[in-house]
Write a protein that holds these residues in place. Sequence first.
Motif, mmCIF file in Angstrom:
data_model
loop_
_atom_site.group_PDB
_atom_site.id
_atom_site.type_symbol
_atom_site.label_atom_id
_atom_site.label_comp_id
_atom_site.label_asym_id
_atom_site.label_seq_id
_atom_site.Cartn_x
_atom_site.Cartn_y
_atom_site.Cartn_z
ATOM 1 N N ASN A 1 0.815 -1.216 0.000
ATOM 2 C CA ASN A 1 0.000 0.000 0.000
ATOM 3 C C ASN A 1 0.849 1.267 0.000
ATOM 4 O O ASN A 1 0.390 2.323 -0.435
ATOM 5 C CB ASN A 1 -0.938 0.013 1.207
ATOM 6 C CG ASN A 1 -2.130 -0.921 1.027
ATOM 7 O OD1 ASN A 1 -2.479 -1.304 -0.092
ATOM 8 N ND2 ASN A 1 -2.747 -1.317 2.127
ATOM 9 N N LYS A 2 2.084 1.164 0.481
ATOM 10 C CA LYS A 2 2.959 2.336 0.528
ATOM 11 C C LYS A 2 3.590 2.611 -0.844
ATOM 12 O O LYS A 2 3.578 3.737 -1.329
ATOM 13 C CB LYS A 2 4.045 2.141 1.584
ATOM 14 C CG LYS A 2 3.508 2.021 3.009
ATOM 15 C CD LYS A 2 4.628 1.765 4.001
ATOM 16 C CE LYS A 2 4.076 1.617 5.421
ATOM 17 N NZ LYS A 2 5.155 1.314 6.403
ATOM 18 N N LEU A 3 4.146 1.574 -1.460
ATOM 19 C CA LEU A 3 4.785 1.747 -2.758
ATOM 20 C C LEU A 3 3.788 1.701 -3.902
ATOM 21 O O LEU A 3 4.007 2.325 -4.949
ATOM 22 C CB LEU A 3 5.835 0.647 -2.976
ATOM 23 C CG LEU A 3 7.046 0.650 -2.048
ATOM 24 C CD1 LEU A 3 7.955 -0.531 -2.388
ATOM 25 C CD2 LEU A 3 7.812 1.963 -2.167
ATOM 26 N N GLY A 4 2.694 0.982 -3.728
ATOM 27 C CA GLY A 4 1.765 0.743 -4.818
ATOM 28 C C GLY A 4 2.100 -0.549 -5.531
ATOM 29 O O GLY A 4 3.223 -1.062 -5.455
ATOM 30 N N ARG A 5 1.108 -1.084 -6.236
ATOM 31 C CA ARG A 5 1.292 -2.374 -6.892
ATOM 32 C C ARG A 5 2.355 -2.299 -7.996
ATOM 33 O O ARG A 5 3.221 -3.159 -8.101
ATOM 34 C CB ARG A 5 -0.018 -2.839 -7.525
ATOM 35 C CG ARG A 5 -1.049 -3.487 -6.609
ATOM 36 C CD ARG A 5 -1.502 -2.665 -5.473
ATOM 37 N NE ARG A 5 -2.789 -3.111 -4.945
ATOM 38 C CZ ARG A 5 -3.223 -2.827 -3.746
ATOM 39 N NH1 ARG A 5 -2.463 -2.111 -2.916
ATOM 40 N NH2 ARG A 5 -4.412 -3.231 -3.351
#
Length: 443
Positions: free
Chosen positions: A312-316
Amino acid sequence: MDQPPHARTEAFLVDDAPLLRFHKRLALHAGGGPFLDGYVLSIIGIAMVQITPQWGLNSAQQGLIAASATIGIFLGSFLGGRLTDRFGRWRLYTFDLIAVVVFSVAQFWVDGFWWLFLLRVLIGVAIGADYPVAASLLTEFTPKKYRGPFIGSLTVMWFLGAASAYVVGDLVSGVGDQGWRWVLASAAVPAALTVLARTGTPESPRWLAGKGRVAEASAIITKIFGPHATLEIESGSSAGAIGPLWKSGYLGRIVFVTTFWTASVVPLFAVYAFGPRILAGLGLDGRVANMGSAVVTILLLVSCVIALTAINKLGRRTLLIHSFAWSGLTLLLLGLFPGSPVPVILCLFATYAIFTGGAQVLQLVYPNELFPTEIRGSAVGLASSLSRVGGAVGTYMVPIALDRWGIGPTMLGAAAIALIGLAVSAAWAPETRGKSLADSARI
């Protein structure tokens, strides 16, 4: 403690619901299928050490037995996806793993190559059918804030199953020259425990609403989330139909998911099915190779846990690209320098394990988020099936490649596949972080 769902007085969407104990229990027993997948695929590497000399298996036969469960998963994933979209999630949720119990126990009395091959194909069919069922059910109950980590946790269960297989296999195989029979039959234990844990799981309200059974869906939502929870339904397609998957937007998504999934599993499956042999080729042997495989698996498990905290922090998209880039580089180094000192080899394997976690946890996250409820199971099943074609071919080729070309070229081939995954991800990976299921599935 969880907030009592009935205490909320304002209307809210299920996608925005608080995290409940129900979600945690669902994630735990939904992970039973991936746990068994990792266990069954990895346990064969231990059993083959005894089976091969006893039965006089050649390289092709070794490859077929190692790939047999993967072949079954190819068939089962596609079939399970079609069935769960047409008939619901709940119906298959326990039946498929009952089959795993039966076929796993039957392996104890197997007396020939083709019988073992057949039983492991059937085990794979049952495990493959569980993937779209369990993943769809978990996706459709979980709030969007927790969806990525929760779906990704299914992959963590895969690695936990793989690590358990190496430890259990090493201990049980020592009971005698027929220890491999107990090793293979041991998969029945976690399968039976999962069946018991899944008893009483409700049907997906999203699936029920899509079938027009709104009253049943509302009753389940009220029971779990409270009377003020509502459901946003994605735009519909024909449940269980394959045609909508070939629409322009969905076809591109199928190609992306299948390609990156395949690129992530082919090197991994090769390492797991023949982990002890690959490590032996790199200078380790005997129990050191078995335990080395277990250590690498534990690191993979840790890697996936790290990826879950970053999803959720970096993104998929960012997570996927970096995972392929760095894991592919370590495989390349293993291929270029196969004669390195043992500590260097172990360090490179550990580095591969740490960086591949991102691609592994996204294998189920992306397909479950990119397709609507009516075809979600079919999409997950189709992508899983197609990726297993590559996984089966890769696993089958490992002993042949090791015999003909050696460890260096074999690892270079694995690196090339990982770098293909990098190119596809950089070109096509979308970002679904923070989106509702309706938004992420919209084309």
